[in-house]
Design a protein around this motif. Structure first.
Motif, PDB file in Angstrom:
ATOM      1  N   VAL A  71       0.871  -1.176   0.000  1.00  0.00           N
ATOM      2  CA  VAL A  71       0.000   0.000   0.000  1.00  0.00           C
ATOM      3  C   VAL A  71       0.913   1.234   0.000  1.00  0.00           C
ATOM      4  O   VAL A  71       1.193   1.829   1.045  1.00  0.00           O
ATOM      5  CB  VAL A  71      -0.971  -0.017   1.202  1.00  0.00           C
ATOM      6  N   ALA A  77      -1.620   2.711  -4.857  1.00  0.00           N
ATOM      7  CA  ALA A  77      -2.719   2.489  -3.903  1.00  0.00           C
ATOM      8  C   ALA A  77      -3.631   3.704  -3.827  1.00  0.00           C
ATOM      9  O   ALA A  77      -4.859   3.561  -3.748  1.00  0.00           O
ATOM     10  CB  ALA A  77      -2.152   2.148  -2.523  1.00  0.00           C
ATOM     11  N   TYR A  98      -8.078  -3.879  -0.373  1.00  0.00           N
ATOM     12  CA  TYR A  98      -6.625  -3.905  -0.480  1.00  0.00           C
ATOM     13  C   TYR A  98      -6.092  -5.146   0.237  1.00  0.00           C
ATOM     14  O   TYR A  98      -6.423  -5.383   1.398  1.00  0.00           O
ATOM     15  CB  TYR A  98      -6.005  -2.677   0.185  1.00  0.00           C
ATOM     16  N   GLU A 105      -1.592   3.229   4.295  1.00  0.00           N
ATOM     17  CA  GLU A 105      -2.856   2.660   4.769  1.00  0.00           C
ATOM     18  C   GLU A 105      -3.671   3.645   5.608  1.00  0.00           C
ATOM     19  O   GLU A 105      -4.851   3.863   5.330  1.00  0.00           O
ATOM     20  CB  GLU A 105      -2.589   1.373   5.558  1.00  0.00           C
ATOM     21  N   PHE A 123      -9.105  -2.862   4.197  1.00  0.00           N
ATOM     22  CA  PHE A 123      -7.674  -3.151   4.190  1.00  0.00           C
ATOM     23  C   PHE A 123      -7.475  -4.475   4.919  1.00  0.00           C
ATOM     24  O   PHE A 123      -7.636  -4.540   6.127  1.00  0.00           O
ATOM     25  CB  PHE A 123      -6.896  -2.023   4.877  1.00  0.00           C
TER      26      PHE A 123
END
Length: 189
Positions: A71, A77, A98, A105, A123
């Motif tokens: 990420v 990302a 993700y 993140e 995530f």
């Protein structure tokens, strides 16, 4: 300046001393040929590989859009989230997932919240079981700003997933825009 010249000379010397230089994509080999003057006659191209492990699932609504990899900005990302935000209104059941970890993140979680998409962006972190990860994905996205040849892209294609990928590195050697391929006897895009 002297230090930089010495470093460049060292990199060139490596290519001149080798009998063969292995790359995983032709585009990366060409970049080294241009930047360092390495002899293309020494290049050997061995692309990343993956056995076809899945079957084409046929056409279905892309409810789970998957991004696999670190990420980071280099892996795109942030580009994936921005792109999802642009289409999310037209696909209310879609979510962006993700699979990977990285320094962006927390920033992307905050941005998803501001965009009103916090409940639709997940995530999952690093996942050991690659097969289970790809089973959850309906549409694979690789938005990298630079790549040699993306392993996750090859893995997604081997599982018959439709893929959207940026045209970087060796991606154009693996993905042919609008082309159909066959996995386990079934045609897919």
């Amino acid at each position: 300046q002297l230090w930089r010249r010495r470093l460049a000379w060292r990199r060139r010397l490596i290519g001149w001393c080798c009998d063969a230089i292995v790359f995983n994509s032709r585009s990366v080999a060409e970049r080294f040929e241009q930047e360092l003057g390495w002899a293309a006659g020494k290049f050997r191209i061995i692309p990343n590989g993956e056995c076809a492990v899945g079957s084409a699932r046929g056409h279905r609504e892309a409810r789970s859009i998957g991004v696999v990899g670190r990420v980071t900005r280099a892996k795109g990302a942030d580009v994936a989230l921005d792109s999802f935000a642009r289409i999310a209104g037209g696909f209310p059941a879609a979510r962006l997932v993700y699979f990977g970890e990285g320094p962006l993140e927390s920033e992307l979680k905050a941005r998803a919240k501001v965009l009103g998409l916090a409940d639709r962006v997940e995530f999952r972190g690093y996942v050991n079981d690659r097969n289970s990860m790809y089973e959850e994905i309906d549409l694979f996205v690789q938005a990298s700003l630079r790549e040699s040849l993306s392993n996750s892209l090859i893995e997604a294609m081997a599982r018959g997933l439709p893929c959207i990928a940026t045209d970087v590195g060796g991606t154009r050697e693996a993905v042919i825009d609008g082309d159909m391929f066959v996995v386990n006897g079934q045609k897919t895009w």
